[in-house]
Scaffold this motif. Structure first.
Motif, mmCIF file in Angstrom:
data_model
loop_
_atom_site.group_PDB
_atom_site.id
_atom_site.type_symbol
_atom_site.label_atom_id
_atom_site.label_comp_id
_atom_site.label_asym_id
_atom_site.label_seq_id
_atom_site.Cartn_x
_atom_site.Cartn_y
_atom_site.Cartn_z
ATOM 1 N N ARG A 220 16.257 39.395 38.518
ATOM 2 C CA ARG A 220 14.832 39.126 38.913
ATOM 3 C C ARG A 220 14.525 39.351 40.015
ATOM 4 O O ARG A 220 13.370 40.009 40.138
ATOM 5 C CB ARG A 220 14.811 37.727 38.535
ATOM 6 C CG ARG A 220 13.431 37.033 38.262
ATOM 7 C CD ARG A 220 13.174 35.521 37.880
ATOM 8 N NE ARG A 220 13.710 35.374 36.506
ATOM 9 C CZ ARG A 220 14.919 34.552 36.324
ATOM 10 N NH1 ARG A 220 15.270 33.565 37.233
ATOM 11 N NH2 ARG A 220 15.103 34.232 34.995
ATOM 12 N N ARG A 221 15.281 39.078 41.059
ATOM 13 C CA ARG A 221 14.912 39.499 42.336
ATOM 14 C C ARG A 221 14.762 40.939 42.511
ATOM 15 O O ARG A 221 13.873 41.535 43.163
ATOM 16 C CB ARG A 221 15.982 39.115 43.409
ATOM 17 C CG ARG A 221 15.667 37.443 44.049
ATOM 18 C CD ARG A 221 16.436 37.027 44.921
ATOM 19 N NE ARG A 221 17.824 36.922 44.414
ATOM 20 C CZ ARG A 221 19.209 37.120 44.798
ATOM 21 N NH1 ARG A 221 19.121 37.925 45.701
ATOM 22 N NH2 ARG A 221 20.174 36.449 44.207
ATOM 23 N N LEU A 238 9.860 51.866 34.224
ATOM 24 C CA LEU A 238 9.525 51.012 32.930
ATOM 25 C C LEU A 238 8.582 49.963 33.363
ATOM 26 O O LEU A 238 8.054 49.429 32.421
ATOM 27 C CB LEU A 238 10.931 50.242 32.909
ATOM 28 C CG LEU A 238 12.240 51.048 32.309
ATOM 29 C CD1 LEU A 238 13.341 50.096 32.008
ATOM 30 C CD2 LEU A 238 11.911 52.064 31.003
ATOM 31 N N LEU A 239 8.057 49.861 34.689
ATOM 32 C CA LEU A 239 7.376 48.699 34.789
ATOM 33 C C LEU A 239 6.091 48.814 34.293
ATOM 34 O O LEU A 239 5.377 47.555 34.026
ATOM 35 C CB LEU A 239 7.043 48.699 36.463
ATOM 36 C CG LEU A 239 8.299 48.298 37.198
ATOM 37 C CD1 LEU A 239 8.340 48.392 38.644
ATOM 38 C CD2 LEU A 239 8.937 47.142 37.029
ATOM 39 N N ASP A 240 5.505 49.800 34.199
ATOM 40 C CA ASP A 240 3.971 49.796 33.550
ATOM 41 C C ASP A 240 3.902 49.508 32.105
ATOM 42 O O ASP A 240 2.798 49.248 31.648
ATOM 43 C CB ASP A 240 3.194 50.999 34.021
ATOM 44 C CG ASP A 240 2.869 51.188 35.305
ATOM 45 O OD1 ASP A 240 2.938 50.027 36.120
ATOM 46 O OD2 ASP A 240 2.907 52.253 35.826
ATOM 47 N N ASP A 245 9.949 40.212 31.212
ATOM 48 C CA ASP A 245 11.171 39.979 30.404
ATOM 49 C C ASP A 245 11.808 41.151 29.937
ATOM 50 O O ASP A 245 13.053 41.064 29.751
ATOM 51 C CB ASP A 245 10.837 38.923 29.159
ATOM 52 C CG ASP A 245 10.803 37.493 29.858
ATOM 53 O OD1 ASP A 245 10.960 37.262 31.016
ATOM 54 O OD2 ASP A 245 10.213 36.603 29.105
ATOM 55 N N GLU A 246 10.890 42.018 29.326
ATOM 56 C CA GLU A 246 11.536 43.302 28.788
ATOM 57 C C GLU A 246 12.184 44.040 29.833
ATOM 58 O O GLU A 246 13.386 44.624 29.624
ATOM 59 C CB GLU A 246 10.636 44.195 27.907
ATOM 60 C CG GLU A 246 10.049 43.294 26.725
ATOM 61 C CD GLU A 246 8.932 44.037 25.986
ATOM 62 O OE1 GLU A 246 8.541 43.998 25.035
ATOM 63 O OE2 GLU A 246 8.056 44.534 26.863
ATOM 64 N N ALA A 251 17.114 46.200 32.123
ATOM 65 C CA ALA A 251 17.894 46.396 33.308
ATOM 66 C C ALA A 251 19.303 45.900 33.368
ATOM 67 O O ALA A 251 20.375 46.345 33.556
ATOM 68 C CB ALA A 251 17.125 45.848 34.549
ATOM 69 N N MET A 252 19.376 44.611 32.629
ATOM 70 C CA MET A 252 20.703 43.973 32.516
ATOM 71 C C MET A 252 21.641 44.832 31.787
ATOM 72 O O MET A 252 22.671 44.977 31.765
ATOM 73 C CB MET A 252 20.451 42.607 32.000
ATOM 74 C CG MET A 252 21.624 41.904 32.034
ATOM 75 S SD MET A 252 22.002 41.164 33.584
ATOM 76 C CE MET A 252 21.481 39.330 33.357
ATOM 77 N N THR A 253 21.126 45.337 30.410
ATOM 78 C CA THR A 253 21.567 46.178 29.658
ATOM 79 C C THR A 253 22.505 47.559 30.547
ATOM 80 O O THR A 253 23.384 47.642 30.091
ATOM 81 C CB THR A 253 20.823 46.678 28.317
ATOM 82 O OG1 THR A 253 20.103 45.545 27.813
ATOM 83 C CG2 THR A 253 21.275 47.582 27.470
ATOM 84 N N LEU A 254 21.567 48.105 30.903
ATOM 85 C CA LEU A 254 21.695 49.243 31.661
ATOM 86 C C LEU A 254 22.873 49.061 32.707
ATOM 87 O O LEU A 254 24.038 49.770 32.856
ATOM 88 C CB LEU A 254 20.780 50.140 32.546
ATOM 89 C CG LEU A 254 19.732 50.571 31.352
ATOM 90 C CD1 LEU A 254 18.509 50.839 31.894
ATOM 91 C CD2 LEU A 254 20.329 51.956 30.677
#
Ligand code: HEM
Length: 447
Positions: A220-221, A238-240, A245-246, A251-254
């Motif tokens: 999150r940070r 990916l931000l735009d 949440d997505e 990010a966690m998956t990668l």
């Protein structure tokens, strides 16, 4: 074209209560499943039943059927239940999304892993590797290190910087420990019906949930920081298009998918080099006195072949699983919806039908007569070598992983020849690791 279904259940080992219990014991003992897959492939060279009446499951052991499952009939299957628990850990990212949701997400993530972007990440790979090289140079020759841990910390640092454009720095230790705890919880669920275990108040799952919370917090940070800084990193790209949440789930998956796998490839490679001094000497001949970078990768055919050959013998992703969603005809058998189908890279990569001297570590099999690296060089059929999977769910990080593994190996092999201190047992869970790490003596490369 699928063959018309003419047969019912594929043959297989007896799966009454005793057979099922034996299979369960095999699955729980982490050193046994890969060998069992090899054995089943010998006994049933194309497809066999390994499930029960309640949960039909099949193992495919022929390259044609691997292609059929992952490429030709990919629409009739989804990811299998072993990944359900991973979804709980990571959120819904590329690895776990259903086919329908996967397609648009993959289109979004692909550009971040395009060849043109890997050059930028490669400078991070070089910097982080050289920092490790300098740390090793401060150690007394012969110091005992755990190569598995060292490679894991290195690849975590690299993927962290590529994803978030920031060093994990002081948090890297925490992330490492949390990922370990999260993975060790997840792997306890890798048995039939294992996802139901997650709700039990066992210490291993309590630690897993606590680790997940820590990781969620950190991601999150880091994602927030990407929002503020908008750099050239994967997450900024990916931000735009995605909700916060997505972005976090991706990010966690990668982070999870992108560090253990490459670390394992490197760890096993050091082990194999240590056991095959002639191969190690040839690798040193290629790299000594060079400055391996992204633009010189094509000048490193032998280093590339060492990685390919390592992933043949010790594929970091050693098994793939799918669940049938629409009745599927495979090799003339009709597999009902709900069935599980697995294919094991470990078994197929060691099958003498496709590989000469399959248990020998021989990187030269990947070289052409002119001495360049070629994935097709061993002459294996398509589907007999699939360390990165195949079809629409093929690894998005494949080019990243190749560049990373070859650069780390080539840069470190110029100066180091770690001596592996034991022949580790396999630990086949989410990835294929050496059980208990890989203790090694850190020795300088002979001149
Ligand atoms: C040697 C290193 C690696 C190996 C052996 C490997 C292997 C694999 C395999 C076999 C799959 C397909 C799984 C399936 O079909 O069920 C996969 C998918 C994936 N990998 Fe890798 N991987 C590696 C490195 C990486 C890296 C460096 C990243 C990211 C930085 C990454 C991210 C992913 C993601 C996100 C997926 C899901 C792709 C999708 O379904 O669209 N992997 N990987």
């Amino acid at each position: 074209m699928p063959v018309a279904a003419t047969r019912t259940r594929p043959p297989g080992p007896p799966m009454g209560p005793v057979g099922a219990a034996r299979m369960l014991v095999t699955l729980v003992r982490r050193d046994q499943p890969p060998g069992r897959m090899v054995q089943l492939g010998r006994e049933y060279p194309r497809i066999c039943s390994i499930g029960t009446a309640r949960q039909p499951a099949y193992l495919v052991s022929h390259p044609d059927l691997v292609r059929e499952l992952l490429v030709v009939q990919a629409k009739a299957v989804e990811k299998g239940p072993a990944l359900l628990a991973a979804g709980v850990l990571m959120g819904e990212g590329l690895l776990t999304l259903t086919n329908a949701l996967h397609r648009p997400r993959r289109r979004l993530v692909n550009p971040s892993f395009h060849h043109s972007r890997i050059a930028g990440y490669a400078s991070v790979m070089v910097e982080a590797t050289d920092a490790l090289d300098r740390r090793w140079a401060t150690m007394r020759p012969g110091t005992e290190i755990d190569l598995a841990q060292q490679m894991s910390a290195l690849t975590l640092e690299i993927v962290g910087r590529a994803l978030f454009g920031a060093e994990l720095g002081g948090e890297s230790e925490d992330v490492y420990r949390s990922l370990e705890r999260a993975m060790s919880g997840w792997e306890k669920t890798l048995v039939p019906g294992g996802e139901r275990l997650l709700s039990l108040p066992l210490p291993v799952f309590k630690r897993m949930w606590a680790a997940k919370e820590g990781l969620d917090d950190l991601v999150r940070r880091l994602v927030h920081r990407s929002y503020e800084q908008r750099g050239d990193d994967v997450v900024s790209g990916l931000l735009d298009s995605l909700s916060e949440d997505e972005v976090r789930a991706e990010a966690m998956t990668l982070l999870l998918a992108g560090h253990e796998t490459t670390a394992n490839a490197l760890t096993w490679c050091w082990h194999l080099l240590s056991r095959n001094p002639k191969v190690a000497a040839r690798l040193r001949k290629e790299v000594t006195g060079t400055d391996p970078t992204y633009s010189s990768l094509s000048e490193l055919p032998f280093a590339t072949a060492c990685i390919a050959e390592t992933m043949r013998l010790y594929p970091p992703a050693w098994i793939l699983e799918r669940q049938v969603t629409e009745e599927l005809v495979l090799d003339g058998y009709t597999l009902p919806a709900g069935s599980i189908v697995v294919a094991s890279q470990y078994a197929i990569h060691r099958d003498p039908r496709w590989w000469r001297d399959p248990s020998v570590f021989d990187p030269t099999r990947w070289l052409t007569a002119e001495g360049s690296f070629d994935e097709e060089a061993p002459g294996q059929p398509r589907g007999a070598w699939f360390p990165f999977g195949a079809g629409t769910r093929q690894c998005v990080g494949e080019s990243f992983a190749w560049a990373e593994a070859v650069l780390v190996l080539a840069r470190l092999a110029r100066h180091w020849a770690p001596e592996s201190l034991r022949d580790p047992r396999l630990h086949a869970a989410v990835t294929l690791r050496p059980e208990g790490g890989l203790p090694a003596r850190l020795l300088p490369a002979p001149r």
